[in-house]
Scaffold this motif. Structure first.
Motif, PDB file in Angstrom:
ATOM      1  N   THR A  66       0.972  -1.156  -0.048  1.00  0.00           N
ATOM      2  CA  THR A  66       0.108   0.072  -0.059  1.00  0.00           C
ATOM      3  C   THR A  66       0.785   1.251  -0.001  1.00  0.00           C
ATOM      4  OG1 THR A  66      -1.945  -0.981   1.119  1.00  0.00           O
ATOM      5  CG2 THR A  66      -1.726   1.207   1.509  1.00  0.00           C
ATOM      6  N   THR A  95     -15.379   0.119  -3.253  1.00  0.00           N
ATOM      7  CA  THR A  95     -14.597   0.305  -4.054  1.00  0.00           C
ATOM      8  C   THR A  95     -13.235  -0.625  -3.787  1.00  0.00           C
ATOM      9  OG1 THR A  95     -15.416   2.406  -5.015  1.00  0.00           O
ATOM     10  CG2 THR A  95     -12.918   2.161  -5.425  1.00  0.00           C
ATOM     11  N   CYS A  96     -13.048  -0.568  -2.632  1.00  0.00           N
ATOM     12  CA  CYS A  96     -11.954  -1.437  -1.978  1.00  0.00           C
ATOM     13  C   CYS A  96     -11.942  -2.867  -2.605  1.00  0.00           C
ATOM     14  CB  CYS A  96     -12.094  -1.512  -0.425  1.00  0.00           C
ATOM     15  SG  CYS A  96     -13.801  -2.281   0.269  1.00  0.00           S
ATOM     16  N   GLY A 151      -8.779  -4.104  -4.599  1.00  0.00           N
ATOM     17  CA  GLY A 151      -7.564  -4.270  -4.060  1.00  0.00           C
ATOM     18  C   GLY A 151      -7.007  -5.696  -4.232  1.00  0.00           C
ATOM     19  N   PHE A 207      -4.295  -0.068  -4.953  1.00  0.00           N
ATOM     20  CA  PHE A 207      -4.881   0.711  -3.965  1.00  0.00           C
ATOM     21  C   PHE A 207      -6.151   1.159  -4.494  1.00  0.00           C
ATOM     22  CE2 PHE A 207      -5.890   4.652  -1.921  1.00  0.00           C
ATOM     23  CZ  PHE A 207      -5.644   4.201  -0.396  1.00  0.00           C
ATOM     24  N   ALA A 208      -7.199   0.593  -3.729  1.00  0.00           N
ATOM     25  CA  ALA A 208      -8.416   1.180  -4.222  1.00  0.00           C
ATOM     26  C   ALA A 208      -9.412   1.535  -2.980  1.00  0.00           C
ATOM     27  CB  ALA A 208      -9.310  -0.132  -5.178  1.00  0.00           C
ATOM     28  N   THR A 209     -10.162   2.568  -3.038  1.00  0.00           N
ATOM     29  CA  THR A 209     -10.683   3.166  -1.844  1.00  0.00           C
ATOM     30  C   THR A 209     -11.903   3.894  -2.217  1.00  0.00           C
ATOM     31  OG1 THR A 209     -10.463   3.905   0.378  1.00  0.00           O
ATOM     32  CG2 THR A 209      -9.535   5.342  -1.467  1.00  0.00           C
ATOM     33  N   ALA A 254      -5.082  -0.243   6.353  1.00  0.00           N
ATOM     34  CA  ALA A 254      -5.201  -1.025   5.179  1.00  0.00           C
ATOM     35  C   ALA A 254      -5.017  -2.461   5.733  1.00  0.00           C
ATOM     36  CB  ALA A 254      -3.894  -0.905   4.460  1.00  0.00           C
ATOM     37  N   THR A 298     -11.592  -8.917  -0.515  1.00  0.00           N
ATOM     38  CA  THR A 298     -11.207  -7.229  -0.342  1.00  0.00           C
ATOM     39  C   THR A 298     -12.512  -6.582  -0.404  1.00  0.00           C
ATOM     40  OG1 THR A 298     -10.771  -7.601  -2.829  1.00  0.00           O
ATOM     41  CG2 THR A 298      -8.754  -7.655  -1.357  1.00  0.00           C
ATOM     42  N   LYS A 347      -9.634   1.535   4.970  1.00  0.00           N
ATOM     43  CA  LYS A 347      -9.469   2.241   3.711  1.00  0.00           C
ATOM     44  C   LYS A 347      -9.346   1.474   2.605  1.00  0.00           C
ATOM     45  CE  LYS A 347      -7.646   6.332   3.663  1.00  0.00           C
ATOM     46  NZ  LYS A 347      -6.762   7.430   4.092  1.00  0.00           N
ATOM     47  N   ASN A 348      -8.639   0.441   2.677  1.00  0.00           N
ATOM     48  CA  ASN A 348      -8.347  -0.472   1.583  1.00  0.00           C
ATOM     49  C   ASN A 348      -8.109  -1.785   1.992  1.00  0.00           C
ATOM     50  OD1 ASN A 348      -5.677   0.452   2.193  1.00  0.00           O
ATOM     51  ND2 ASN A 348      -5.072  -0.503   0.587  1.00  0.00           N
ATOM     52  N   ILE A 387      -6.087  -5.402   0.355  1.00  0.00           N
ATOM     53  CA  ILE A 387      -5.019  -5.353  -0.662  1.00  0.00           C
ATOM     54  C   ILE A 387      -4.418  -6.687  -0.674  1.00  0.00           C
ATOM     55  CG2 ILE A 387      -2.761  -4.175   0.434  1.00  0.00           C
ATOM     56  CD1 ILE A 387      -2.526  -2.756  -2.323  1.00  0.00           C
TER      57      ILE A 387
END
Lengths: 426, 167
Positions: free
Chosen positions: A6, A126-127, A130, A135-137, A195, A215, A224-225, A227
């Motif tokens: 991350t 949206t996470c 990952g 990195f998707a949040t 993360a 994920t 937040k994410n 991964i």
């Protein structure tokens, strides 16, 4: 300096050698999207920013998935706001009814996100992305408007907790059960602001479909994410879909983790989250017998082809219980088509299930399967908050697709074994 | 800046679905959203919240969906700030982005009861309970979030960023 995956992705997007947890960065974004609920508000805020065009039309998508096909005049008006904006700005990546699917599944399927990306969406799940090593949040509409305007977003670099998944999952124990089990242990704010990095042998055995389910629900632990480091499975899935170059990052062996937690994946059972929190996780056998009014197989969490195959394995040759209804919603048109070609849709129809065009619909109590007072639903979705799928006195149990299918057959919460071990009725 | 108001005490993990159920997310009109605020948490709550009243909540306030409609609905009720033990991250961003300040204090949550008159001093990071005389310290609002508030939210922040780049 040693960094987690991350931190490495974020550092690369601020052109820095390193970033540290807690630091606030002004981060370049590779791709942004909004859906039919969040886009109108994002567009309204974007227009207040007095910027004629989005930062890069090729890196912006609008995906209609929540209230589509429009359920009433108000939702139709909302869709129109986005359609008008897309046409006025000549934006190429617009997914309208018929071509659209559930955004997280569709955008990954279409290759808009890949390893090493910073991917931002005005939708909390949206996470999901990952699983590809991105990195998707998820953010709100105003944040999305700012990202559309600037191609950048302020982010607080998250601390990372690593979950090392040992062993191999048992039959009927899926990626969904694994993430539910983790949320059950750490709580719905157990990863807040942080993360969640998933690693270990158990992952290597999992397909991308199951990895996405993991994920996808990082946000249900407050993260937040979520991964995963990309591996051969990731690349085999991603390469044929790729639209842009990607970058493979791996965490340094001596990276600084806030915590490292070992989980024996082989000891996990098939579980459900009982009402009304995703964190209320118990083995399904403990609640088997609860009468069920509706079973729902779909969503960004579990509306993928492998979920449909698992459900079909349970439902083949069987009927949905007389006092239960079954909804099946493939997450994208591509998945729908594949399910059709594999004969899965036929199995669902023969069983007495209702099959719908791709929509989030029932998951948010929006349309296409809203619950009445006192009703119980077994759902493959990600949230079972009060009123989530309808009346505030309805109840939702979160499960994998096998449990939802088995519960549909028996009219009560059930482990899939209870159904598949019984002979198919002649 | 000090805000005085009556506290409405809520529990832990108040999610965005009970703040504004998804069935109402077919409009961006703040007043319309406010009409359904907290409906699934307690159908009588909204009518008891007067402009100027303050929400006091436990852990992880605003968990769940990214819907910015949630802080918009609360702000449109006339709530000037929210005090909670902690906030879910997307809700936290959304609230500051629309100019609704959030104050973190687990002690305040533990000490303040429903209906108490409280003062929230945003810059000093202090909460006073006039009903009991209790005083609580809050986590200071981070500098960056304060700048967002000072800019009037994310729209003002974007204007400032662009002006800076043109220089």
């Amino acid at each position: 300096m040693s960094m987690t995956i991350t931190e490495k992705i974020l550092a690369a997007h601020v052109d820095a050698d390193e970033v540290r947890p807690g630091e606030i960065i002004d981060c370049r974004v590779d791709f942004v999207f909004a859906n039919d609920i969040t886009a109108p508000l994002a567009i309204q805020e974007f227009q207040k920013m007095d910027i004629p065009q989005v930062f890069d039309p090729d890196r912006v998508a609008f995906v209609f998935d929540h209230y589509v096909p429009s359920k009433d005049i108000a939702s139709a008006q909302q869709c129109k706001i986005t359609r008008d904006f897309v046409r006025a700005h000549d934006l190429p990546h617009f997914y309208d009814i018929g071509r659209s699917g559930i955004a997280h599944v569709l955008l990954a399927e279409e290759g808009f996100v890949g390893p090493g990306d910073v991917f931002v969406g005005a939708d909390s799940h949206t996470c999901n992305q990952g699983a590809l090593g991105a990195f998707a949040t998820g953010v709100g509409s105003s944040d999305l408007a700012a990202a559309m305007a600037l191609g950048r977003l302020w982010l607080r670099v998250p601390e990372t907790v690593k979950y090392v998944l040992r062993g191999k999952l048992q039959p009927w124990v899926t990626g969904k059960d694994l993430i539910l089990a983790i949320i059950g242990r750490i709580g719905v704010d157990g990863a807040r602001y942080g993360a969640m990095e998933f690693a270990g042998e158990a992952l290597a055995h999992l397909s991308m479909d199951e990895r996405f389910s993991i994920t996808n629900m990082a946000v249900e632990a407050g993260a937040k994410n979520g991964i995963m480091e990309p591996d051969d499975v990731t690349l085999a899935w991603f390469r044929p879909r790729a639209r842009r170059s990607s970058a493979m990052y791996r965490s340094d062996p001596d990276a600084n983790y806030a915590d490292v937690r070992d989980i024996d994946a082989s000891a996990l059972e098939t579980v459900v989250s009982v009402p009304s929190s995703p964190g209320n996780v118990v083995p399904v056998r403990e609640v088997a017998g609860v009468k069920v009014d509706q079973c729902f197989i779909g969503t960004c969490t579990n509306g993928r082809i492998e979920d449909l195959r698992m459900a079909a394995t349970v439902l083949a040759g069987r009927k949905v219980h007389a006092e239960t209804r079954l909804l099946v919603i493939p997450a994208t048109p591509r998945i729908y088509r594949q399910a059709l070609e594999e004969g899965l849709i036929q199995i669902f129809l023969d069983a007495g299930g209702a099959i719908s065009t791709s929509t989030c619909g029932p998951c948010i109590g929006g349309h296409m399967g809203v619950l009445a007072e006192g009703e119980v639903c077994v759902s493959t979705s990600s949230r079972n908050f009060i009123g989530r799928m309808g009346h505030r006195q309805s109840q939702v149990y979160l499960s994998n697709a096998g449990v939802a299918a088995a519960s549909a057959v028996l009219g009560r919460l059930a482990h899939p074994d209870e159904v598949v071990r019984a002979p198919v009725p002649v | 800046m000090t805000i005085r108001g009556k506290a409405h005490k809520l529990g832990h993990h108040v999610d965005t679905d009970v703040i504004i159920p998804a069935r109402y997310l077919v409009t961006n009109d703040p007043a319309e959203l406010a009409r359904h605020c907290f409906e699934d948490l307690d159908p009588t709550l909204r009518a008891r919240i007067r402009p100027g009243d303050i929400i006091v909540a436990g852990e992880n306030f605003g968990q769940g969906s990214s819907r910015e409609h949630a802080p918009i609905a609360i702000k449109a009720l006339g709530v000037p700030c929210i005090v909670a033990s902690s906030f879910a991250r997307i809700f936290y961003r959304n609230a500051f982005n629309i100019g609704l300040p959030l104050v973190e204090s687990a002690d305040a949550y533990a000490g303040i009861e429903d209906g108490h008159e409280i003062d929230v001093d945003l810059s000093a990071g202090r909460i006073d309970d006039h009903s009991t005389g209790g005083t609580f310290v809050s986590t200071p609002i981070p500098d960056f979030m304060q700048r967002l508030l000072d800019a009037g939210g994310i729209v003002g922040y974007v204007h400032a960023q662009r002006a800076q780049r043109k220089q």
